[in-house]
Design a protein around this motif. Structure first.
Motif, short mmCIF file in Angstrom:
data_model
loop_
_atom_site.label_atom_id
_atom_site.label_comp_id
_atom_site.label_asym_id
_atom_site.label_seq_id
_atom_site.Cartn_x
_atom_site.Cartn_y
_atom_site.Cartn_z
N TYR A 164 43.70 39.83 -18.76
CA TYR A 164 43.75 39.83 -17.30
C TYR A 164 42.61 38.96 -16.78
CZ TYR A 164 43.40 41.30 -12.43
OH TYR A 164 43.33 41.30 -11.07
N ARG A 166 40.94 37.22 -13.07
CA ARG A 166 40.95 37.20 -11.61
C ARG A 166 39.66 36.54 -11.13
NH1 ARG A 166 43.54 39.97 -7.40
NH2 ARG A 166 42.31 40.10 -5.48
N THR A 168 37.80 35.08 -7.35
CA THR A 168 37.84 34.89 -5.89
C THR A 168 36.63 34.08 -5.45
OG1 THR A 168 36.64 36.94 -5.46
CG2 THR A 168 39.04 37.09 -5.56
N THR A 173 41.44 34.38 -3.23
CA THR A 173 41.76 34.50 -4.66
C THR A 173 42.27 33.16 -5.19
OG1 THR A 173 42.35 36.83 -4.36
CG2 THR A 173 43.12 35.75 -6.36
N ASN A 176 44.62 34.64 -10.53
CA ASN A 176 45.09 36.02 -10.63
C ASN A 176 46.29 36.04 -11.58
OD1 ASN A 176 45.63 38.72 -10.35
ND2 ASN A 176 46.37 38.58 -8.24
#
Length: 335
Positions: A164, A166, A168, A173, A176
Motif C-alpha cells: 500500500y 499513499r 499527499t 493526494t 494512492n
C-alpha cells in the motif's frame, strides 16, 4: 553444615547452564550451541560467542542434540527424534524411545524443529514500513507498507504479498494505490515446480486504475536455505486493464518472474530483489516491468531497517503509459 551443603548443591543445579547441542567437524573442531535448522547444505548453529553460524554439512563429522527434531531423508517425509546422539564418522544416531537408529549424514535433507499439527511447515516472511512527514513551505505525508510471506509444506508452497502506497502534498493526494498477490507452487522435483498465480492492483490516481492478472507456468528453485533463496518462473498470463475514462483492455502475455535474497555479514544484512517482466502476445502494450531491489539491516533477531527502490513500467498501452520509480527508507519485522 548439612543445610549449607544442600543449599550449595541446589544453587549449583539451578545455575548450571542448559546442555548445549554439539557439532564435531571433520577438521577436529568442536562447536557448542543450539541447532536451529539444517537445509540447503547448511547447518545453522546459534551460539553465545558468535551468533548464528552456518556450517557446511559436508564438513560435519557427527553431532548431538537434546532437542526434539524432525529429520528428513527426502524432501517430503521425515522421522521425529526425541534427541540426536553422536555416532561414528559421517553418522548420527536418532533416539526416539525405541532402538536407536544410525543414519548417514549424507542421506539427510533437512533437520528442523517440528511444528504442531503440520510438522514440516516452514513459514517465513517480513513486513516493511516507511513513513515520511515533511512540514515546510510544501507539506507532504508519505506512507509505504508492504508484506511478503512464504509457507512450505511437503510438495506445496504458498506465497502471498501485498503493498500500500499513499502520498499527499499540501492536502492533495498524489499517490494512492495498493496491490495483492497469491501464488501456489507444486514441486514436481526438489527444484522444478508448477505455479498458479493471481494478482490484483488498484490505483486511485493514475489513468490505469485496475490491473488483474491470472497466470500459470513452470519454475525452477536454484536454492532455498538459511542463507537465502533464488527462483525463476515463466508464466502464461491473462491480464485485464481498466482505465479512468471507462476504457478496457485484455490480453495474454508471457512473463518471467524472479525472487532472490541473500544474507551477508553473518546474516546481519540481506540483499534482495524480486519482480516480473512481461511481453503481451497482442498489441495492447509493448512490455511491462514491476520490480524492486533493496537492503535490510538486522537490528535485532526480528527488527530491521530497510532501503528499497521500486520500478513500475507499462509501455505502449492504448490509453497511456505508466512509468514510476519510488525510493523508500523504513523499518520492519521479519520471522
Amino acid at each position: 553444615m548439612y543445610s549449607r551443603a544442600l543449599l550449595c548443591l541446589v544453587m549449583t543445579g539451578v545455575c548450571a547452564p542448559a546442555v548445549a547441542d554439539t557439532v564435531w567437524m571433520k577438521n577436529g573442531d568442536r562447536l557448542s550451541g543450539k541447532i536451529k535448522v539444517f537445509d540447503g547444505g547448511k547447518l545453522v548453529l546459534q551460539t553465545e560467542y558468535g551468533g548464528s553460524i552456518a556450517l557446511d554439512w559436508k564438513k560435519v563429522k557427527t553431532l548431538e542434540s537434546d532437542q526434539e527434531l524432525l529429520v528428513k531423508q527426502d524432501a517430503y517425509t521425515g522421522e521425529k527424534a526425541k534427541s540426536l546422539q553422536a555416532g561414528e564418522d559421517g553418522q548420527v544416531i536418532l533416539a526416539n524411545g525405541e532402538a536407536p537408529k544410525a543414519v548417514e549424514l549424507a542421506s539427510i535433507q533437512q533437520i528442523m524443529k517440528p511444528k504442531p499439527l503440520v510438522e514440516d511447515m516452514l513459514w517465513k516472511g517480513n513486513i516493511d514500513l516507511a513513513l515520511d512527514y515533511k512540514r515546510a513551505e510544501t507539506d507532504s505525508d508519505d506512507y509505504d507498507v508492504d508484506f511478503k510471506t512464504t509457507a512450505r509444506h511437503g510438495r506445496w508452497r504458498h506465497n502471498a504479498e501485498g503493498e500500500y502506497n499513499r502520498e499527499t502534498k499540501n492536502d492533495t493526494t498524489t499517490t494512492n494505490n495498493w496491490s495483492a498477490e497469491y501464488a501456489l507452487d507444486r514441486f514436481i522435483t526438489e527444484q522444478w515446480f508448477w505455479q498458479g498465480r493471481l494478482n490484483y492492483k488498484r490505483d486511485h490516481i493514475e489513468d490505469l486504475t485496475r490491473q488483474r492478472t491470472v497466470g500459470t507456468g513452470p519454475g525452477y528453485q536454484f536454492w532455498d536455505d538459511e542463507l537465502g533463496a533464488f527462483s525463476l518462473g515463466s508464466l502464461l498470463n491473462r491480464t485485464d486493464y481498466e482505465y479512468s475514462d471507462g476504457g478496457k483492455d485484455n490480453f495474454y502475455s508471457l512473463g518471467v518472474k524472479w525472487d532472490y535474497n541473500r544474507y551477508l555479514i553473518g546474516k546481519s544484512v540481506e540483499l534482495f530483489t524480486n519482480g516480473e517482466v512481461g511481453k503481451p502476445l497482442g498489441g495492447v502494450a509493448d512490455y511491462s516491468l514491476d520490480a524492486e531491489v533493496g537492503l535490510r539491516y538486522k537490528v535485532t533477531e526480528w527488527a530491521s531497517l530497510n532501503l528499497k527502490a521500486e520500478k513500475d513500467i507499462i509501455s505502449g498501452t492504448s490509453d497511456s503509459d505508466l512509468d514510476k520509480t519510488r525510493y523508500t527508507v523504513g523499518f520492519g519485522v521479519a520471522w
